[in-house]
Scaffold this motif. Structure first.
Motif, short mmCIF file in Angstrom:
data_model
loop_
_atom_site.label_atom_id
_atom_site.label_comp_id
_atom_site.label_asym_id
_atom_site.label_seq_id
_atom_site.Cartn_x
_atom_site.Cartn_y
_atom_site.Cartn_z
N MET A 16 -57.52 41.52 6.76
CA MET A 16 -58.51 40.46 6.75
C MET A 16 -57.85 39.17 7.26
O MET A 16 -56.82 38.77 6.78
CB MET A 16 -59.04 40.25 5.34
CG MET A 16 -59.83 38.99 5.19
SD MET A 16 -60.39 38.61 3.51
CE MET A 16 -58.86 38.37 2.66
N THR A 17 -58.48 38.55 8.23
CA THR A 17 -57.99 37.29 8.77
C THR A 17 -58.83 36.15 8.21
O THR A 17 -60.05 36.22 8.19
CB THR A 17 -58.12 37.30 10.31
OG1 THR A 17 -57.39 38.39 10.82
CG2 THR A 17 -57.59 36.02 10.90
N LEU A 18 -58.15 35.13 7.75
CA LEU A 18 -58.82 33.94 7.25
C LEU A 18 -58.59 32.81 8.24
O LEU A 18 -57.51 32.67 8.79
CB LEU A 18 -58.26 33.54 5.88
CG LEU A 18 -58.47 34.54 4.76
CD1 LEU A 18 -57.70 34.11 3.52
CD2 LEU A 18 -59.94 34.70 4.44
N LYS A 19 -59.64 32.00 8.46
CA LYS A 19 -59.52 30.88 9.38
C LYS A 19 -60.31 29.68 8.85
O LYS A 19 -61.09 29.82 7.91
CB LYS A 19 -59.99 31.27 10.77
CG LYS A 19 -61.43 31.75 10.83
CD LYS A 19 -61.76 32.31 12.20
CE LYS A 19 -63.18 32.76 12.31
NZ LYS A 19 -63.68 33.66 11.32
N ALA A 20 -60.09 28.53 9.46
CA ALA A 20 -60.79 27.31 9.05
C ALA A 20 -62.29 27.55 9.06
O ALA A 20 -62.82 28.24 9.91
CB ALA A 20 -60.42 26.16 9.98
N ARG A 21 -62.96 27.00 8.07
CA ARG A 21 -64.40 27.05 7.83
C ARG A 21 -64.88 28.35 7.18
O ARG A 21 -66.05 28.47 6.85
CB ARG A 21 -65.19 26.77 9.10
CG ARG A 21 -65.00 25.34 9.59
CD ARG A 21 -65.93 25.04 10.71
NE ARG A 21 -65.74 25.98 11.79
CZ ARG A 21 -65.54 25.65 13.05
NH1 ARG A 21 -65.54 24.41 13.40
NH2 ARG A 21 -65.37 26.57 13.97
N TYR A 28 -53.01 28.23 2.79
CA TYR A 28 -54.37 27.80 3.08
C TYR A 28 -54.75 26.57 2.25
O TYR A 28 -54.46 26.50 1.06
CB TYR A 28 -55.37 28.93 2.77
CG TYR A 28 -55.13 30.14 3.62
CD1 TYR A 28 -55.65 30.22 4.90
CD2 TYR A 28 -54.36 31.19 3.15
CE1 TYR A 28 -55.42 31.33 5.69
CE2 TYR A 28 -54.12 32.30 3.94
CZ TYR A 28 -54.65 32.37 5.21
OH TYR A 28 -54.41 33.46 6.00
N ALA A 29 -55.42 25.62 2.90
CA ALA A 29 -55.96 24.45 2.21
C ALA A 29 -57.44 24.72 1.98
O ALA A 29 -58.17 25.06 2.91
CB ALA A 29 -55.78 23.19 3.06
N ILE A 30 -57.90 24.57 0.73
CA ILE A 30 -59.27 24.91 0.36
C ILE A 30 -59.99 23.67 -0.15
O ILE A 30 -59.51 22.98 -1.05
CB ILE A 30 -59.29 25.99 -0.75
CG1 ILE A 30 -58.42 27.18 -0.40
CG2 ILE A 30 -60.73 26.41 -1.07
CD1 ILE A 30 -58.82 27.90 0.85
N ASP A 31 -61.16 23.40 0.42
CA ASP A 31 -62.06 22.38 -0.11
C ASP A 31 -62.97 23.12 -1.09
O ASP A 31 -63.95 23.73 -0.71
CB ASP A 31 -62.87 21.75 1.04
CG ASP A 31 -63.79 20.65 0.56
OD1 ASP A 31 -63.69 20.25 -0.62
OD2 ASP A 31 -64.61 20.19 1.37
N ALA A 32 -62.57 23.11 -2.36
CA ALA A 32 -63.24 23.92 -3.38
C ALA A 32 -64.45 23.19 -3.96
O ALA A 32 -64.37 22.01 -4.29
CB ALA A 32 -62.27 24.27 -4.50
N GLY A 88 -52.14 30.61 -1.55
CA GLY A 88 -51.74 31.72 -0.71
C GLY A 88 -52.89 32.71 -0.56
O GLY A 88 -53.89 32.64 -1.29
N LYS A 89 -52.76 33.62 0.38
CA LYS A 89 -53.80 34.59 0.69
C LYS A 89 -54.17 35.45 -0.52
O LYS A 89 -55.31 35.88 -0.67
CB LYS A 89 -53.34 35.46 1.85
CG LYS A 89 -54.40 36.35 2.42
CD LYS A 89 -53.89 37.06 3.66
CE LYS A 89 -54.97 37.85 4.31
NZ LYS A 89 -54.51 38.46 5.56
N GLU A 90 -53.20 35.68 -1.41
CA GLU A 90 -53.45 36.53 -2.59
C GLU A 90 -54.46 35.92 -3.55
O GLU A 90 -54.98 36.61 -4.41
CB GLU A 90 -52.14 36.85 -3.32
CG GLU A 90 -51.46 35.66 -3.95
CD GLU A 90 -50.60 34.83 -3.00
OE1 GLU A 90 -50.02 33.85 -3.47
OE2 GLU A 90 -50.51 35.15 -1.80
N ASN A 91 -54.75 34.63 -3.40
CA ASN A 91 -55.71 33.96 -4.27
C ASN A 91 -57.07 33.74 -3.61
O ASN A 91 -57.90 33.01 -4.14
CB ASN A 91 -55.18 32.60 -4.72
CG ASN A 91 -54.00 32.74 -5.64
OD1 ASN A 91 -52.87 32.64 -5.20
ND2 ASN A 91 -54.24 33.00 -6.91
N LEU A 92 -57.30 34.39 -2.46
CA LEU A 92 -58.54 34.17 -1.71
C LEU A 92 -59.21 35.47 -1.33
O LEU A 92 -58.55 36.43 -0.96
CB LEU A 92 -58.24 33.38 -0.43
CG LEU A 92 -57.55 32.03 -0.62
CD1 LEU A 92 -57.16 31.45 0.72
CD2 LEU A 92 -58.44 31.08 -1.40
#
Length: 63
Positions: A1-6, A37-41, A52-56
């Protein structure tokens, strides 16, 4: 799984329990290397969460 902005994601705590949702924003230079990763939660009023990816978990968009 690839994560990207937005991308919309579910944020997990260290026990794998969902804490809420957020959106990935562009990563800046002020993060620790393992915090990829920076997250606007939605559930967090302060700046951003750095995780990190393990938390998303990416939220699948309806087609």
């Amino acid at each position: 799984m690839t994560l990207k902005a937005r991308d919309r994601v579910t944020v997990l705590n260290n026990d794998g329990i969902p804490m809420g949702e957020g959106s990935i924003v562009s990563v800046n230079d002020f993060r620790e290397p393992e915090m990829k990763y920076a997250i606007d939660a939605d559930f967090y009023d302060e700046d951003y969460l750095f995780l990190g990816k393990e938390n998303l978990v990416k939220i699948q968009e309806d087609k």
